[in-house]
Design a protein around this motif. Structure first.
Motif, PDB file in Angstrom:
ATOM      1  N   SER A 216      -2.277  -5.846  -6.711  1.00 49.28           N
ATOM      2  CA  SER A 216      -2.724  -5.672  -5.328  1.00 49.28           C
ATOM      3  C   SER A 216      -3.912  -6.568  -5.019  1.00 49.28           C
ATOM      4  O   SER A 216      -3.943  -7.234  -3.979  1.00 49.28           O
ATOM      5  CB  SER A 216      -3.119  -4.211  -5.059  1.00 49.28           C
ATOM      6  OG  SER A 216      -1.996  -3.389  -5.012  1.00 49.28           O
TER       7      SER A 216
ATOM      8  N   ARG B 194      -4.853   4.888  -0.289  1.00 44.44           N
ATOM      9  CA  ARG B 194      -3.795   3.968   0.104  1.00 44.44           C
ATOM     10  C   ARG B 194      -3.159   4.357   1.435  1.00 44.44           C
ATOM     11  O   ARG B 194      -2.761   3.500   2.212  1.00 44.44           O
ATOM     12  CB  ARG B 194      -2.749   3.846  -0.997  1.00 44.44           C
ATOM     13  CG  ARG B 194      -3.271   3.076  -2.214  1.00 44.44           C
ATOM     14  CD  ARG B 194      -4.002   1.804  -1.760  1.00 44.44           C
ATOM     15  NE  ARG B 194      -4.455   1.016  -2.868  1.00 44.44           N
ATOM     16  CZ  ARG B 194      -3.845  -0.076  -3.312  1.00 44.44           C
ATOM     17  NH1 ARG B 194      -2.766  -0.522  -2.720  1.00 44.44           N
ATOM     18  NH2 ARG B 194      -4.347  -0.731  -4.339  1.00 44.44           N
TER      19      ARG B 194
ATOM     20  N   ASN C 132       0.821  -1.203   0.000  1.00 44.57           N
ATOM     21  CA  ASN C 132       0.000   0.000   0.000  1.00 44.57           C
ATOM     22  C   ASN C 132       0.860   1.260   0.000  1.00 44.57           C
ATOM     23  O   ASN C 132       0.508   2.241  -0.650  1.00 44.57           O
ATOM     24  CB  ASN C 132      -0.976  -0.017   1.186  1.00 44.57           C
ATOM     25  CG  ASN C 132      -2.193  -0.830   0.870  1.00 44.57           C
ATOM     26  OD1 ASN C 132      -3.012  -0.435   0.051  1.00 44.57           O
ATOM     27  ND2 ASN C 132      -2.312  -1.997   1.485  1.00 44.57           N
TER      28      ASN C 132
END
Length: 153
Positions: free
Chosen positions: A109, A51, A21
Protein backbone atom coordinates in the motif's frame (compact mmCIF):
# COMPACT_ATOMS: atom_id res chain seq x y z
CA UNK A 1 8.98 13.31 -15.88
CA UNK A 2 5.79 15.31 -16.38
CA UNK A 3 2.98 14.31 -14.05
CA UNK A 4 -0.38 13.26 -15.47
CA UNK A 5 -3.00 16.02 -15.09
CA UNK A 6 -6.06 14.52 -16.83
CA UNK A 7 -8.95 14.54 -14.29
CA UNK A 8 -10.28 11.20 -15.51
CA UNK A 9 -6.90 9.53 -15.08
CA UNK A 10 -6.49 11.16 -11.67
CA UNK A 11 -9.93 9.83 -10.68
CA UNK A 12 -8.89 6.37 -11.88
CA UNK A 13 -5.70 6.55 -9.78
CA UNK A 14 -7.79 7.50 -6.75
CA UNK A 15 -10.22 4.69 -7.57
CA UNK A 16 -7.36 2.20 -7.56
CA UNK A 17 -6.24 3.43 -4.13
CA UNK A 18 -9.87 3.24 -2.98
CA UNK A 19 -10.08 -0.40 -4.10
CA UNK A 20 -6.79 -1.19 -2.34
CA UNK A 21 -8.20 0.29 0.86
CA UNK A 22 -11.31 -1.86 0.56
CA UNK A 23 -9.03 -4.89 0.11
CA UNK A 24 -6.85 -3.94 3.08
CA UNK A 25 -9.89 -3.45 5.29
CA UNK A 26 -11.16 -6.90 4.33
CA UNK A 27 -7.76 -8.47 5.08
CA UNK A 28 -7.80 -6.91 8.53
CA UNK A 29 -11.37 -8.16 9.11
CA UNK A 30 -10.39 -11.62 7.91
CA UNK A 31 -7.55 -11.66 10.42
CA UNK A 32 -10.06 -10.97 13.20
CA UNK A 33 -11.63 -14.36 12.51
CA UNK A 34 -8.30 -16.18 12.64
CA UNK A 35 -6.80 -14.91 15.89
CA UNK A 36 -7.65 -15.53 19.51
CA UNK A 37 -5.39 -12.74 20.80
CA UNK A 38 -7.36 -9.80 22.20
CA UNK A 39 -4.42 -7.47 21.52
CA UNK A 40 -4.25 -8.52 17.88
CA UNK A 41 -8.05 -8.40 17.50
CA UNK A 42 -8.10 -4.81 18.80
CA UNK A 43 -5.28 -3.84 16.46
CA UNK A 44 -6.94 -5.45 13.42
CA UNK A 45 -10.28 -3.85 14.20
CA UNK A 46 -8.64 -0.43 14.51
CA UNK A 47 -6.90 -0.94 11.18
CA UNK A 48 -10.10 -2.08 9.45
CA UNK A 49 -11.84 1.05 10.75
CA UNK A 50 -8.91 3.19 9.57
CA UNK A 51 -9.15 1.74 6.07
CA UNK A 52 -12.91 2.40 6.00
CA UNK A 53 -12.14 6.03 6.88
CA UNK A 54 -9.48 6.17 4.15
CA UNK A 55 -12.04 4.84 1.66
CA UNK A 56 -14.56 7.54 2.64
CA UNK A 57 -11.90 10.24 2.24
CA UNK A 58 -10.95 8.94 -1.20
CA UNK A 59 -14.59 8.70 -2.25
CA UNK A 60 -15.06 12.35 -1.27
CA UNK A 61 -12.04 13.38 -3.36
CA UNK A 62 -13.30 11.42 -6.37
CA UNK A 63 -16.66 13.18 -6.11
CA UNK A 64 -14.83 16.53 -5.86
CA UNK A 65 -13.42 15.99 -9.36
CA UNK A 66 -16.90 15.16 -10.69
CA UNK A 67 -16.39 11.41 -10.94
CA UNK A 68 -18.29 8.57 -9.27
CA UNK A 69 -16.38 6.13 -7.06
CA UNK A 70 -16.97 2.39 -7.24
CA UNK A 71 -17.10 0.58 -3.91
CA UNK A 72 -15.42 -2.68 -4.73
CA UNK A 73 -12.24 -4.48 -3.90
CA UNK A 74 -10.00 -6.32 -6.33
CA UNK A 75 -9.56 -9.93 -7.36
CA UNK A 76 -6.01 -9.73 -6.01
CA UNK A 77 -7.42 -8.72 -2.62
CA UNK A 78 -9.73 -11.72 -2.62
CA UNK A 79 -6.78 -13.98 -3.43
CA UNK A 80 -4.71 -12.43 -0.61
CA UNK A 81 -7.47 -13.11 1.94
CA UNK A 82 -7.89 -16.69 0.69
CA UNK A 83 -4.12 -17.24 0.85
CA UNK A 84 -4.00 -15.88 4.41
CA UNK A 85 -6.89 -18.14 5.43
CA UNK A 86 -5.12 -21.19 3.98
CA UNK A 87 -1.83 -20.31 5.63
CA UNK A 88 -3.46 -19.87 9.04
CA UNK A 89 -5.16 -23.26 8.75
CA UNK A 90 -1.82 -25.01 8.30
CA UNK A 91 0.25 -22.88 10.65
CA UNK A 92 1.17 -23.50 14.26
CA UNK A 93 1.27 -19.73 14.81
CA UNK A 94 -1.76 -18.09 13.20
CA UNK A 95 -0.97 -14.67 14.64
CA UNK A 96 2.45 -14.68 13.00
CA UNK A 97 0.87 -15.48 9.62
CA UNK A 98 -1.69 -12.70 10.07
CA UNK A 99 1.01 -10.17 10.96
CA UNK A 100 3.18 -11.25 8.01
CA UNK A 101 0.26 -10.77 5.61
CA UNK A 102 -0.61 -7.41 7.17
CA UNK A 103 2.99 -6.23 6.92
CA UNK A 104 3.29 -7.30 3.29
CA UNK A 105 -0.02 -5.66 2.42
CA UNK A 106 0.87 -2.40 4.18
CA UNK A 107 4.25 -2.25 2.46
CA UNK A 108 2.52 -2.72 -0.89
CA UNK A 109 0.00 0.00 0.00
CA UNK A 110 2.75 2.45 0.93
CA UNK A 111 4.52 1.77 -2.36
CA UNK A 112 1.29 2.25 -4.35
CA UNK A 113 0.63 5.59 -2.66
CA UNK A 114 4.18 6.77 -3.35
CA UNK A 115 3.97 5.74 -7.01
CA UNK A 116 0.61 7.48 -7.47
CA UNK A 117 1.87 10.69 -5.84
CA UNK A 118 4.92 10.69 -8.09
CA UNK A 119 2.97 9.93 -11.27
CA UNK A 120 -0.11 12.17 -11.00
CA UNK A 121 -0.51 15.91 -10.53
CA UNK A 122 -2.99 15.83 -7.65
CA UNK A 123 -4.52 19.01 -6.27
CA UNK A 124 -3.14 20.25 -2.96
CA UNK A 125 -6.28 19.00 -1.19
CA UNK A 126 -5.96 15.50 -2.62
CA UNK A 127 -2.23 15.47 -1.93
CA UNK A 128 -2.85 16.36 1.74
CA UNK A 129 -5.29 13.44 2.03
CA UNK A 130 -2.89 11.01 0.36
CA UNK A 131 0.11 12.17 2.39
CA UNK A 132 -1.89 11.85 5.62
CA UNK A 133 -3.02 8.34 4.70
CA UNK A 134 0.50 7.36 3.68
CA UNK A 135 1.84 8.59 7.02
CA UNK A 136 -0.72 6.43 8.84
CA UNK A 137 0.14 3.41 6.67
CA UNK A 138 3.83 3.87 7.47
CA UNK A 139 2.96 4.10 11.17
CA UNK A 140 1.02 0.83 10.84
CA UNK A 141 4.07 -0.78 9.21
CA UNK A 142 6.13 0.25 12.25
CA UNK A 143 3.54 -1.18 14.64
CA UNK A 144 3.18 -4.46 12.73
CA UNK A 145 6.96 -4.82 12.57
CA UNK A 146 7.24 -4.35 16.33
CA UNK A 147 4.38 -6.80 16.98
CA UNK A 148 6.09 -9.38 14.77
CA UNK A 149 9.20 -9.03 16.92
CA UNK A 150 7.28 -9.90 20.09
CA UNK A 151 7.10 -13.53 21.16
CA UNK A 152 3.45 -13.25 22.27
CA UNK A 153 0.62 -11.13 20.96
Amino acid sequence: MKKIEDPIEIAQALQELLEKNHDAGEVFKSGLEDTESDLLKNFLLTQAEQRARFAKELEREIYQIDQVPHNTGTFKGTLQRTWMDLKTIFSDNRDEVILEECLEGEQESAAEYEIAMAKYHFSDDILRVLEGQLDEIKHTITIVSSLKDLETY
